[in-house]
Each structure stands twice: as C-alpha cells, then as structure tokens.
Design a protein around this motif. Structure first.
Motif, PDB file in Angstrom:
ATOM      1  N   LEU A   1       8.844  26.042 -56.292  1.00 43.99           N
ATOM      2  CA  LEU A   1       9.451  25.891 -54.975  1.00 43.99           C
ATOM      3  C   LEU A   1      10.885  25.408 -55.175  1.00 43.99           C
ATOM      4  O   LEU A   1      11.128  24.255 -55.519  1.00 43.99           O
ATOM      5  CB  LEU A   1       8.676  24.893 -54.123  1.00 43.99           C
ATOM      6  CG  LEU A   1       9.198  24.693 -52.689  1.00 43.99           C
ATOM      7  CD1 LEU A   1       9.032  25.969 -51.869  1.00 43.99           C
ATOM      8  CD2 LEU A   1       8.493  23.521 -51.999  1.00 43.99           C
ATOM      9  N   ARG A   2      11.834  26.328 -55.023  1.00 43.82           N
ATOM     10  CA  ARG A   2      13.267  26.025 -55.163  1.00 43.82           C
ATOM     11  C   ARG A   2      13.589  25.290 -56.455  1.00 43.82           C
ATOM     12  O   ARG A   2      14.405  24.368 -56.488  1.00 43.82           O
ATOM     13  CB  ARG A   2      13.764  25.231 -53.958  1.00 43.82           C
ATOM     14  CG  ARG A   2      13.773  26.029 -52.665  1.00 43.82           C
ATOM     15  CD  ARG A   2      14.419  25.293 -51.528  1.00 43.82           C
ATOM     16  NE  ARG A   2      14.437  26.104 -50.320  1.00 43.82           N
ATOM     17  CZ  ARG A   2      15.437  26.907 -49.948  1.00 43.82           C
ATOM     18  NH1 ARG A   2      16.508  26.998 -50.712  1.00 43.82           N
ATOM     19  NH2 ARG A   2      15.374  27.610 -48.824  1.00 43.82           N
ATOM     20  N   GLY A   3      12.925  25.701 -57.547  1.00 40.70           N
ATOM     21  CA  GLY A   3      13.249  25.141 -58.847  1.00 40.70           C
ATOM     22  C   GLY A   3      12.291  24.093 -59.356  1.00 40.70           C
ATOM     23  O   GLY A   3      12.337  23.734 -60.535  1.00 40.70           O
ATOM     24  N   GLU A   4      11.402  23.597 -58.497  1.00 41.15           N
ATOM     25  CA  GLU A   4      10.415  22.610 -58.914  1.00 41.15           C
ATOM     26  C   GLU A   4       9.036  23.268 -58.981  1.00 41.15           C
ATOM     27  O   GLU A   4       8.612  23.927 -58.019  1.00 41.15           O
ATOM     28  CB  GLU A   4      10.367  21.433 -57.933  1.00 41.15           C
ATOM     29  CG  GLU A   4      11.626  20.580 -57.925  1.00 41.15           C
ATOM     30  CD  GLU A   4      11.816  19.830 -59.232  1.00 41.15           C
ATOM     31  OE1 GLU A   4      10.815  19.304 -59.756  1.00 41.15           O
ATOM     32  OE2 GLU A   4      12.967  19.782 -59.722  1.00 41.15           O
ATOM     33  N   VAL A   5       8.325  23.099 -60.102  1.00 39.20           N
ATOM     34  CA  VAL A   5       6.989  23.669 -60.254  1.00 39.20           C
ATOM     35  C   VAL A   5       5.967  22.652 -59.767  1.00 39.20           C
ATOM     36  O   VAL A   5       5.906  21.520 -60.272  1.00 39.20           O
ATOM     37  CB  VAL A   5       6.713  24.050 -61.720  1.00 39.20           C
ATOM     38  CG1 VAL A   5       5.287  24.585 -61.871  1.00 39.20           C
ATOM     39  CG2 VAL A   5       7.721  25.095 -62.193  1.00 39.20           C
ATOM     40  N   LEU A   6       5.168  23.070 -58.776  1.00 38.69           N
ATOM     41  CA  LEU A   6       4.229  22.166 -58.111  1.00 38.69           C
ATOM     42  C   LEU A   6       2.820  22.755 -58.123  1.00 38.69           C
ATOM     43  O   LEU A   6       2.650  23.973 -58.187  1.00 38.69           O
ATOM     44  CB  LEU A   6       4.671  21.935 -56.656  1.00 38.69           C
ATOM     45  CG  LEU A   6       6.062  21.335 -56.444  1.00 38.69           C
ATOM     46  CD1 LEU A   6       6.439  21.377 -54.968  1.00 38.69           C
ATOM     47  CD2 LEU A   6       6.126  19.918 -56.978  1.00 38.69           C
ATOM     48  N   PRO A   7       1.791  21.906 -58.030  1.00 43.82           N
ATOM     49  CA  PRO A   7       0.413  22.409 -57.922  1.00 43.82           C
ATOM     50  C   PRO A   7       0.219  23.166 -56.606  1.00 43.82           C
ATOM     51  O   PRO A   7       0.649  22.701 -55.540  1.00 43.82           O
ATOM     52  CB  PRO A   7      -0.443  21.136 -57.970  1.00 43.82           C
ATOM     53  CG  PRO A   7       0.444  20.087 -58.558  1.00 43.82           C
ATOM     54  CD  PRO A   7       1.822  20.428 -58.106  1.00 43.82           C
ATOM     55  N   MET A   8      -0.394  24.326 -56.689  1.00 43.53           N
ATOM     56  CA  MET A   8      -0.585  25.189 -55.526  1.00 43.53           C
ATOM     57  C   MET A   8      -2.025  25.674 -55.447  1.00 43.53           C
ATOM     58  O   MET A   8      -2.600  26.063 -56.458  1.00 43.53           O
ATOM     59  CB  MET A   8       0.375  26.379 -55.610  1.00 43.53           C
ATOM     60  CG  MET A   8       0.366  27.283 -54.375  1.00 43.53           C
ATOM     61  SD  MET A   8      -0.831  28.649 -54.507  1.00 43.53           S
ATOM     62  CE  MET A   8       0.098  29.826 -55.453  1.00 43.53           C
ATOM     63  N   ALA A   9      -2.601  25.627 -54.271  1.00 49.57           N
ATOM     64  CA  ALA A   9      -3.960  26.127 -54.045  1.00 49.57           C
ATOM     65  C   ALA A   9      -3.887  27.562 -53.551  1.00 49.57           C
ATOM     66  O   ALA A   9      -3.398  27.826 -52.447  1.00 49.57           O
ATOM     67  CB  ALA A   9      -4.687  25.256 -53.023  1.00 49.57           C
ATOM     68  N   GLY A  10      -4.352  28.495 -54.385  1.00 46.06           N
ATOM     69  CA  GLY A  10      -4.410  29.891 -53.978  1.00 46.06           C
ATOM     70  C   GLY A  10      -5.728  30.174 -53.283  1.00 46.06           C
ATOM     71  O   GLY A  10      -6.785  30.107 -53.909  1.00 46.06           O
ATOM     72  N   VAL A  11      -5.688  30.450 -51.997  1.00 37.72           N
ATOM     73  CA  VAL A  11      -6.907  30.658 -51.205  1.00 37.72           C
ATOM     74  C   VAL A  11      -7.318  32.130 -51.303  1.00 37.72           C
ATOM     75  O   VAL A  11      -6.504  33.031 -51.107  1.00 37.72           O
ATOM     76  CB  VAL A  11      -6.680  30.258 -49.741  1.00 37.72           C
ATOM     77  CG1 VAL A  11      -7.909  30.597 -48.891  1.00 37.72           C
ATOM     78  CG2 VAL A  11      -6.367  28.767 -49.652  1.00 37.72           C
ATOM     79  N   ALA A  12      -8.582  32.371 -51.621  1.00 41.60           N
ATOM     80  CA  ALA A  12      -9.069  33.736 -51.811  1.00 41.60           C
ATOM     81  C   ALA A  12     -10.552  33.804 -51.469  1.00 41.60           C
ATOM     82  O   ALA A  12     -11.214  32.774 -51.288  1.00 41.60           O
ATOM     83  CB  ALA A  12      -8.843  34.181 -53.253  1.00 41.60           C
ATOM     84  N   GLY A  13     -11.061  35.018 -51.398  1.00 43.24           N
ATOM     85  CA  GLY A  13     -12.491  35.207 -51.183  1.00 43.24           C
ATOM     86  C   GLY A  13     -12.998  34.668 -49.864  1.00 43.24           C
ATOM     87  O   GLY A  13     -14.149  34.230 -49.770  1.00 43.24           O
ATOM     88  N   VAL A  14     -12.169  34.705 -48.831  1.00 46.18           N
ATOM     89  CA  VAL A  14     -12.594  34.218 -47.513  1.00 46.18           C
ATOM     90  C   VAL A  14     -13.371  35.335 -46.818  1.00 46.18           C
ATOM     91  O   VAL A  14     -12.819  36.400 -46.520  1.00 46.18           O
ATOM     92  CB  VAL A  14     -11.378  33.796 -46.670  1.00 46.18           C
ATOM     93  CG1 VAL A  14     -11.835  33.298 -45.297  1.00 46.18           C
ATOM     94  CG2 VAL A  14     -10.565  32.730 -47.392  1.00 46.18           C
ATOM     95  N   ALA A  15     -14.636  35.099 -46.581  1.00 41.77           N
ATOM     96  CA  ALA A  15     -15.490  36.143 -46.001  1.00 41.77           C
ATOM     97  C   ALA A  15     -16.590  35.517 -45.169  1.00 41.77           C
ATOM     98  O   ALA A  15     -17.045  34.398 -45.441  1.00 41.77           O
ATOM     99  CB  ALA A  15     -16.101  36.999 -47.108  1.00 41.77           C
TER     100      ALA A  15
END
Length: 399
Positions: free
Chosen positions: A70-84
């Motif tokens: 995010l604008r040069g800073e690497v941060l932990p991110m939750a990738g949301v998937a498999g929503v069913a």
C-alpha cells in the motif's frame, strides 16, 4: 444455526461442494469431487468459516493470509475467496454474518487490509470495499515485434518450466511486492501449487544474473495463441527482452496475449505494433477486484504528500471515529482520540469505501463525494488530494 471454523480436510464436505455449485459446471462429476482432495495442501493455512443448520452447510467463506503493498508499505492482507451459499439458503444474510466474523478474526490477527474479486461489486461495497482497476489484456501478432529481433539488448532471457524455475519466480514476485503499489502475493503454502502443477512455461529477463522480468505462459496449439499471464518487468529493458523472446515465435503462433497493469501503455512499446488492449468487466464472471482498509493504522507511516486534514469515519464496523491525517513531513502521522480534534484543520466525513479509495489511489476526493462515499468541503478535498495523489494499484494475485 451455528458458525464454525473448518479445517482444510473439512472443506471436502462443507465449503468445496458449495463452491463447486456456485462457480463451476454443475452437477460436479465424481472425478471432479476427488480432484478437490488434491487442493488440500494449498489450503492448510486458510481460515474457512461455515454456517450450518443441522448437518447442512448453508454458506461458507475463506480468507487467505496474504501481503499487499500500500503506497510503498507491505502490510498483512486478508484475501477473501470461496464465498458461496446453498441455493435454498440465499438472501437470508448468511454471507453478511460470515464476512463480519471472518474479517473480525483476520483483523484481530493483524491483517490491516482486505481484497477480493466480487460476484457483484455493489454487494461488497456495502462492506466498505472500493473498486480497483482490472489488468488490461493485450493481444498482438508476434510478427509486429520484428524490429526487436535484431536489437542488441543488454541482458539475457531464461526459459524453463515453472516447476524448475519456481524459486526464481517467487523471489522476483517478492521483489515486485516491495516495489509496486497494490501488488499482493500468496503465502508460500498456496503459491507452491504453481510449482507442483507445473503447467506453465517461465520466461525470465536477467541482468548480471539477477531476474528483472518474468512471465508465465502456455501455447494452445501450432498456429494458435501464446497465452501469457502478467508481464512483470522491473524496467523497460526487461520488458523489451521478454517481447523479443515472444518475437521468436513468429512462425509458431498467430497471436500473443498477456496481462499488463492499468497504467501500462502497450501502444507505445514499438512504432508499428498493431495491438488490441482491453479491460472487460462483466457480472458474474469477469469482475474487477476490490479492496479496503480493515484498520486505520494501515495509514500510519505511509509515504504521502504534504496534506493535513481531519476525517470523521462513519458507517463501518471496523473504521470509525475521528482522526487527524498529517503528511507535512512526507510520512503520514496518524493522530486519534481527543488530540485529533485539536486545532482547526479542514474536516471531511468519509465511509470506509471512501477512505479506502483514497488510500489505494483510485478516486479523486471529488469523485468520492460524487459517489456518495464521503462529504467534504473544498478545502478538505484539496488536503486529501495532496495526501493521496492518484496512484493506480496492480493487485496481481488472482484468487
């Protein structure tokens, strides 16, 4: 009804059947059902929640623990998937309940960002997600790359299957993660599936033995299409080396397709390159990604412009209250609590999607107001524009 977390093995009888019904040819075959077992090692670290009633799974959602720039800073991110959701349990609020709990848990574990690919953007906009640009698909004939065939370019090209070259590929994507706004990559346990399936060729541009560009591709048939994924290049020389490699396929394939970020300009790559550039967005099969901040702390320390503004965050489960955003030193200082109301800086009221769109650089403050994602006077819009200049992100990871 109950909500519980399931293991990777437990997904075989809970979330995977719902995903297969929602996103694949249905009914699934017995062979396809067995294929799901092969996915288990690549899901071990995911967090999957399901809603159950008796022995029936009504809905499921997963989060992949990823990292994003995010604008040069690497941060932990939750990738949301498999929503069913089960077809007989839809439109009863199960996904809302699951997403609230899933993002609560991921936020508590330190994930400050979240991203996803929506089936319907307006649905996830209600959860504070803002749209990101979709990569462009570029199509051209290798014959139009002819002027590169005789070019003496510094560096060299490596060629191997991804199973053999995976380590170099992973190292280069880690470099891209640190350098490219919006870029995200999978955790190692998920990414190694690319190596284990070994279904792609890997071409790499190298300079002094260091990988400076990479692209995965497959060829469907003689006289057909060389279909590549994202063309990742650290500089114009690396890009030219990879295009020169594609030019050598002039007598083998009719066309080359590849993906580029939204800010790339393929029409300027070469003088006589006839090229088709397209970004197609459609529901429900060709969605552009979306992302949001899960914590206002994600903004602290970001490299920003010299703006100063107070924002009132409203209407969201995770972002709320008043905070002062001060970028006068070039690094964003985040002041919350009573100190955020001291003085008289311009004030803007923003939704979660509004502040997320500004942080990701996809909307101008005026656009935020026009879209109903915030309310701000002209002076606050000016300060926010200084803080967060337009900066198109490239999500990269597809999940």
């Amino acid at each position: 009804m109950t909500i519980r977390r399931v293991t990777a093995e437990g997904r075989l009888t809970t979330s995977f059947p719902l995903q297969a019904y929602a996103f694949e040819t249905s009914p699934r075959s017995a062979a396809r059902a067995e294929e799901f077992r092969g996915y288990l090692p690549y899901n071990e670290g995911n967090r999957t929640l399901v809603v159950e009633e008796g022995r029936t799974t009504l809905a499921a959602a997963s989060a992949i623990p990823m990292r994003q720039n995010l604008r040069g800073e690497v941060l932990p991110m939750a990738g949301v998937a498999g929503v069913a959701t089960h077809p007989l349990a839809r439109r009863r609020g199960h996904v809302r309940t699951l997403l609230h709990q899933l993002l609560d848990e991921m936020r508590d574990e330190g994930h400050q960002l979240s991203a996803l690919y929506p089936f319907r953007p307006s649905f996830y906009a209600r959860f504070g997600y803002a749209g990101l640009p979709k990569p462009r698909t570029v199509t051209f004939s290798p014959a139009d790359l002819g002027e590169l065939l005789g070019a003496d370019l510094p560096g060299e090209v490596g060629w191997e299957r991804i199973g053999e070259g995976y380590r170099g590929w992973r190292t280069f994507t880690e470099r891209c993660l640190g350098e490219r706004h919006g870029f995200s990559i999978f955790p190692g346990y998920r990414d190694v599936g690319l190596r284990d399936r070994d279904e792609h060729w890997l071409a790499t541009a190298r300079s002094g033995g260091t990988v400076t560009g990479a692209v995965l591709y497959r060829i469907d048939d003689h006289g057909g299409t060389l279909a590549a994924g994202d063309l990742l290049a650290a500089d114009p020389v690396a890009r030219a080396l990879l295009l020169q490699f594609f030019a050598r396929h002039v007598d083998q394939v009719e066309r080359v397709t590849l993906q580029v970020p939204a800010d790339e300009l393929p029409e300027l790559w070469l003088t006589d390159l006839a090229v088709h550039v397209e970004a197609r967005v459609a529901r429900p099969t060709a969605a552009a990604p979306m992302a949001r901040l899960l914590s206002v702390d994600a903004l602290a320390g970001l490299p920003v412009g010299p703006g100063r503004v107070r924002v009132e965050l409203t209407g969201d489960r995770w972002l709320a209250g008043s905070c002062l955003l001060d970028g006068t030193t070039g690094t964003l200082e985040l002041v919350t609590g009573a100190a955020a109301t001291a003085g008289s800086p311009p004030t803007a009221t923003l939704t979660a999607a509004g502040i997320s769109a500004l942080a990701y650089g996809v909307l101008d403050p005026v656009e935020v107001g026009l879209r109903g994602l915030g309310d701000m006077p002209t002076d606050a819009a000016t300060e926010l524009r200084r803080l967060f200049p337009r900066h198109l992100p490239h999500l990269f990871a597809d999940f």
